[in-house]
Design an enzyme around this catalytic site. Structure first.
Site, PDB file in Angstrom:
ATOM      1  N   SER A 240      52.718 104.510  26.758  1.00  0.00           N
ATOM      2  CA  SER A 240      51.809 103.927  27.764  1.00  0.00           C
ATOM      3  C   SER A 240      52.568 103.553  29.045  1.00  0.00           C
ATOM      4  O   SER A 240      52.069 103.775  30.154  1.00  0.00           O
ATOM      5  CB  SER A 240      51.072 102.712  27.205  1.00  0.00           C
ATOM      6  OG  SER A 240      51.966 101.792  26.629  1.00  0.00           O
ATOM      7  N   HIS A 270      50.628 105.343  18.711  1.00  0.00           N
ATOM      8  CA  HIS A 270      50.995 104.271  19.650  1.00  0.00           C
ATOM      9  C   HIS A 270      50.047 103.095  19.411  1.00  0.00           C
ATOM     10  O   HIS A 270      49.962 102.576  18.297  1.00  0.00           O
ATOM     11  CB  HIS A 270      50.934 104.855  21.069  1.00  0.00           C
ATOM     12  CG  HIS A 270      51.547 104.014  22.148  1.00  0.00           C
ATOM     13  ND1 HIS A 270      52.377 102.950  21.905  1.00  0.00           N
ATOM     14  CD2 HIS A 270      51.427 104.081  23.513  1.00  0.00           C
ATOM     15  CE1 HIS A 270      52.762 102.411  23.053  1.00  0.00           C
ATOM     16  NE2 HIS A 270      52.193 103.070  24.054  1.00  0.00           N
ATOM     17  N   HIS A 317      59.452 102.948  13.928  1.00  0.00           N
ATOM     18  CA  HIS A 317      59.507 102.812  15.387  1.00  0.00           C
ATOM     19  C   HIS A 317      60.478 103.834  15.955  1.00  0.00           C
ATOM     20  O   HIS A 317      61.464 104.182  15.305  1.00  0.00           O
ATOM     21  CB  HIS A 317      59.940 101.399  15.796  1.00  0.00           C
ATOM     22  CG  HIS A 317      59.557 101.075  17.210  1.00  0.00           C
ATOM     23  ND1 HIS A 317      60.369 101.360  18.276  1.00  0.00           N
ATOM     24  CD2 HIS A 317      58.428 100.524  17.714  1.00  0.00           C
ATOM     25  CE1 HIS A 317      59.753 100.985  19.388  1.00  0.00           C
ATOM     26  NE2 HIS A 317      58.574 100.481  19.089  1.00  0.00           N
ATOM     27  N   ARG A 326      58.105  91.054  17.455  1.00  0.00           N
ATOM     28  CA  ARG A 326      56.695  90.772  17.782  1.00  0.00           C
ATOM     29  C   ARG A 326      55.899  90.617  16.490  1.00  0.00           C
ATOM     30  O   ARG A 326      54.948  89.847  16.421  1.00  0.00           O
ATOM     31  CB  ARG A 326      56.119  91.914  18.644  1.00  0.00           C
ATOM     32  CG  ARG A 326      56.872  92.114  19.954  1.00  0.00           C
ATOM     33  CD  ARG A 326      56.405  93.360  20.686  1.00  0.00           C
ATOM     34  NE  ARG A 326      56.639  94.577  19.916  1.00  0.00           N
ATOM     35  CZ  ARG A 326      56.249  95.787  20.273  1.00  0.00           C
ATOM     36  NH1 ARG A 326      55.581  95.946  21.405  1.00  0.00           N
ATOM     37  NH2 ARG A 326      56.508  96.849  19.526  1.00  0.00           N
ATOM     38  N   ASP A 372      52.190  96.367  15.310  1.00  0.00           N
ATOM     39  CA  ASP A 372      50.810  96.650  14.912  1.00  0.00           C
ATOM     40  C   ASP A 372      50.501  96.284  13.460  1.00  0.00           C
ATOM     41  O   ASP A 372      49.334  96.184  13.085  1.00  0.00           O
ATOM     42  CB  ASP A 372      50.500  98.140  15.149  1.00  0.00           C
ATOM     43  CG  ASP A 372      50.586  98.500  16.620  1.00  0.00           C
ATOM     44  OD1 ASP A 372      50.078  97.714  17.433  1.00  0.00           O
ATOM     45  OD2 ASP A 372      51.162  99.544  16.952  1.00  0.00           O
TER      46      ASP A 372
HETATM   47  N1  HAX Z   1      55.136 106.366   7.449  1.00  0.00           N
HETATM   48  C1  HAX Z   1      55.492 107.589   6.956  1.00  0.00           C
HETATM   49  N2  HAX Z   1      56.362 108.404   7.568  1.00  0.00           N
HETATM   50  C2  HAX Z   1      56.937 107.947   8.684  1.00  0.00           C
HETATM   51  C3  HAX Z   1      56.671 106.676   9.218  1.00  0.00           C
HETATM   52  C4  HAX Z   1      55.702 105.872   8.562  1.00  0.00           C
HETATM   53  N3  HAX Z   1      55.341 104.698   9.029  1.00  0.00           N
HETATM   54  N4  HAX Z   1      57.394 106.511  10.330  1.00  0.00           N
HETATM   55  C5  HAX Z   1      58.108 107.657  10.508  1.00  0.00           C
HETATM   56  N5  HAX Z   1      57.807 108.510   9.520  1.00  0.00           N
HETATM   57  C6  HAX Z   1      58.266 109.896   9.387  1.00  0.00           C
HETATM   58  C7  HAX Z   1      57.859 110.666  10.630  1.00  0.00           C
HETATM   59  O1  HAX Z   1      56.487 111.077  10.553  1.00  0.00           O
HETATM   60  C8  HAX Z   1      58.822 111.805  10.630  1.00  0.00           C
HETATM   61  O2  HAX Z   1      58.399 112.747   9.672  1.00  0.00           O
HETATM   62  P1  HAX Z   1      58.622 114.342   9.901  1.00  0.00           P
HETATM   63  O3  HAX Z   1      60.111 114.510   9.869  1.00  0.00           O
HETATM   64  O4  HAX Z   1      57.914 114.936   8.735  1.00  0.00           O
HETATM   65  O5  HAX Z   1      58.018 114.672  11.221  1.00  0.00           O
HETATM   66  C9  HAX Z   1      60.108 111.154  10.100  1.00  0.00           C
HETATM   67  O6  HAX Z   1      59.672 109.959   9.402  1.00  0.00           O
HETATM   68  C10 HAX Z   1      61.083 110.741  11.182  1.00  0.00           C
HETATM   69  O7  HAX Z   1      60.397 109.957  12.117  1.00  0.00           O
HETATM   70  P2  HAX Z   1      61.189 108.823  12.949  1.00  0.00           P
HETATM   71  O8  HAX Z   1      62.237 109.514  13.753  1.00  0.00           O
HETATM   72  O9  HAX Z   1      61.610 107.718  12.066  1.00  0.00           O
HETATM   73  O10 HAX Z   1      60.044 108.226  13.867  1.00  0.00           O
HETATM   74  P3  HAX Z   1      59.554 108.740  15.287  1.00  0.00           P
HETATM   75  O11 HAX Z   1      60.442 108.179  16.325  1.00  0.00           O
HETATM   76  O12 HAX Z   1      59.361 110.217  15.291  1.00  0.00           O
HETATM   77  O13 HAX Z   1      58.103 108.088  15.377  1.00  0.00           O
HETATM   78  C11 HAX Z   1      56.516 106.356  15.068  1.00  0.00           C
HETATM   79  C12 HAX Z   1      57.931 106.712  15.534  1.00  0.00           C
HETATM   80  C13 HAX Z   1      56.217 104.933  15.448  1.00  0.00           C
HETATM   81  C14 HAX Z   1      55.527 107.275  15.775  1.00  0.00           C
HETATM   82  C15 HAX Z   1      56.452 106.568  13.529  1.00  0.00           C
HETATM   83  O14 HAX Z   1      57.316 105.641  12.906  1.00  0.00           O
HETATM   84  C16 HAX Z   1      55.045 106.401  12.984  1.00  0.00           C
HETATM   85  O15 HAX Z   1      54.301 107.383  12.971  1.00  0.00           O
HETATM   86  N6  HAX Z   1      54.657 105.165  12.533  1.00  0.00           N
HETATM   87  C17 HAX Z   1      53.331 104.912  12.074  1.00  0.00           C
HETATM   88  C18 HAX Z   1      52.384 104.734  13.255  1.00  0.00           C
HETATM   89  C19 HAX Z   1      52.683 103.437  13.988  1.00  0.00           C
HETATM   90  O16 HAX Z   1      52.831 102.387  13.393  1.00  0.00           O
HETATM   91  N7  HAX Z   1      52.713 103.509  15.323  1.00  0.00           N
HETATM   92  C20 HAX Z   1      52.921 102.329  16.173  1.00  0.00           C
HETATM   93  C21 HAX Z   1      54.355 102.215  16.681  1.00  0.00           C
HETATM   94  C22 HAX Z   1      54.554 101.013  17.554  1.00  0.00           C
HETATM   95  C23 HAX Z   1      53.847 101.214  18.828  1.00  0.00           C
HETATM   96  O17 HAX Z   1      54.183 102.003  19.675  1.00  0.00           O
HETATM   97  N8  HAX Z   1      52.782 100.538  19.006  1.00  0.00           N
HETATM   98  O18 HAX Z   1      52.020 100.776  20.047  1.00  0.00           O
END
Ligand code: HAX
Length: 433
Positions: A240, A270, A317, A326, A372
């Site tokens: 964002s 996000h 994250h 947070r 979140d």
């Molecule tokens: N559950 C299951 N698998 C997860 C995970 C979770 N909560 N978090 C990461 N992973 C997986 C990823 O999907 C990725 O899998 P692939 O290799 O199969 O693609 C792997 O672990 C490596 O990911 P990462 O490098 O640890 O994480 P990223 O930097 O790619 O992504 C995210 C960060 C926040 C998007 C990710 O942790 C996620 O999808 N979390 C769940 C959604 C979430 O809570 N989002 C909010 C984040 C905070 C925010 O921005 N709020 O606005």
């Protein structure tokens, strides 16, 4: 000139030579390299943005203008008899880097009261939208609609002076920040409370007015002051903030830029994750016929989610490598105000279950909860159970940080963003060498 404008003008004047010197004398200094994995994988960790408003350390979490969350909450002025600080004081802090004194806080609180009037056409537009539109669509539409009032665009049309471009950007940003809580509460009332609205009490501070317009009793006002502050900023690279900055770099005004940022926030990876956490927990309840899950049942549900290739919302994250401060701050609020809440207890159980499960699965780099994971349960406790609205709350908070950045972007004349892309074949040729 307001105290805020005066203070900002001083800060900007003092800062500009630092940026100029860095570019002029050290423009070729290398900050880091970019790997193939980073180019394909969302630019994780590429050092290519500059902001002084907040910094996210992977182990420590966010610092707002150099202060941790507990330090910020302790230092900011509070409304009389209240626990959580003025949101308006936090806006001052993010913009100027200083905690406002008594006179300054009084002025900015008044300033926000003055600017809070939402144009009638915004209400008309919201009312004309189908009530099953997602509330983030309604929120973004309302922000974009107000672009016709942009002082930045008016100044641009007259011939914008680069040195003073931040001034109309500040005007637009303050107008927006003053109106957003009212717009958010209005959307909530027309969408979920049978089209009933509550006239805002113009005498309240931002948090108080928001709670009053939502129609939720104390300590919801305290919660929302805390909530807006916690969600305000997370340095520049999150989707964002980056989107707002990118669109602003084209000299789009704050209305266009913030709308774009809000559309980025609306993605499930996000800001939409706060809605997804509650939806996911409701899924557990539905599966068990409304019964509170035991630890074993919850563990099973976590694994079913992971095994079906989905993420556990609220965990992981892109930058953080520990529990999000947070999350911790909201957990403190829960322990104080709602320790016996049933869903809070499920959220607490998840804190025990999810990190070891993610570690065992071995994919997520950070198995710990993010902001979140905790925010929805508090809303639910106070009767705001319509979880698709939660991202709008995040949006009101996030606007504070991204708009403060936009003002500084114009003050320091940050350039149009234009990174370079390569083709897959080019990457294959590079790695073959
Ligand atoms: N559950 C299951 N698998 C997860 C995970 C979770 N909560 N978090 C990461 N992973 C997986 C990823 O999907 C990725 O899998 P692939 O290799 O199969 O693609 C792997 O672990 C490596 O990911 P990462 O490098 O640890 O994480 P990223 O930097 O790619 O992504 C995210 C960060 C926040 C998007 C990710 O942790 C996620 O999808 N979390 C769940 C959604 C979430 O809570 N989002 C909010 C984040 C905070 C925010 O921005 N709020 O606005």
């Amino acid at each position: 000139m307001s105290l805020l404008q005066k203070k900002l003008a001083e800060k900007i004047e003092a800062h500009r030579p630092r940026t100029r010197k860095l570019v002029k004398e050290h423009g070729n200094t290398v900050l880091g390299e970019v790997t193939v994995a980073q180019a394909i994988g969302g630019m994780r960790g590429v050092k290519s943005l500059v902001t002084d408003i907040s910094y996210l350390d992977p182990m420590e979490g966010i610092r707002f203008r150099g202060m941790t969350i507990p330090e910020t909450l302790a230092a900011l002025p509070k409304p009389e008899g209240k626990e959580a600080p003025y949101v308006e004081g936090h806006i001052w802090l993010l913009l100027t880097g200083e905690i406002p004194n008594k006179e300054e806080i009084a002025e900015i609180v008044e300033e926000f009261k003055k600017r809070g009037q939402v144009p009638a056409y915004v209400y008309d537009q919201l009312r004309s939208m189908p009530r099953d539109s997602h509330p983030m669509v309604m929120f973004s539409t309302a922000i974009l609609a107000m672009q016709r009032d942009s002082k930045f665009t008016a100044a641009y049309n007259k011939g914008l002076n680069k040195m003073t471009a931040w001034e109309p950007m500040l005007e637009d940003s303050l107008d927006l920040l003053a109106r957003l809580p009212t717009i958010a509460a209005y959307i909530y009332r027309i969408k979920y409370q049978g089209d009933t609205t509550i006239v805002p009490d113009a005498d309240q501070d931002m948090g108080g007015k928001f709670a009053q317009m939502m129609g939720v009793d104390a300590p919801y006002d305290e919660l929302m002051r805390l909530y807006f502050i916690l969600h305000s900023d997370h340095e520049s690279g999150n989707a964002s903030a980056h989107t707002t900055h990118l669109v602003g770099s084209t000299l789009s005004d704050a209305f266009y830029s913030l709308t774009a940022g809000m559309c980025a926030l609306a993605g499930p990876l996000h800001g939409l994750a706060n809605q997804e956490v509650l939806r996911w927990i409701q899924g557990v309840y539905d599966k068990l016929g409304g019964k509170v899950p035991t630890k074993e049942e919850l563990t099973k549900f976590v694994w079913e989610t992971l095994d079906s290739g989905q993420v556990i919302p609220g965990y992981g994250h892109a930058v953080l490598r520990k529990t999000d401060p947070r999350y911790e701050e909201q957990r403190k609020f829960c322990l104080k105000h709602l320790p016996d809440d049933e869903i809070f207890q499920v959220v607490s159980m998840l804190y025990d279950i999810v990190p070891p499960a993610l570690e065992k699965q071995g994919k997520a780099k950070n198995p710990w909860p993010n902001v979140d994971a905790q925010s929805g349960v508090i809303q639910w406790h106070y009767g705001v159970t319509e979880y698709d609205f939660y991202t709008v709350l995040f949006g009101v908070g996030r606007a504070i940080g991204v708009l403060a950045n936009l003002v500084w972007d114009r003050a320091l004349g940050y350039a149009l963003e234009r990174p370079k892309s390569l083709t897959t074949e080019m990457l294959e040729n590079i790695v073959a060498k």
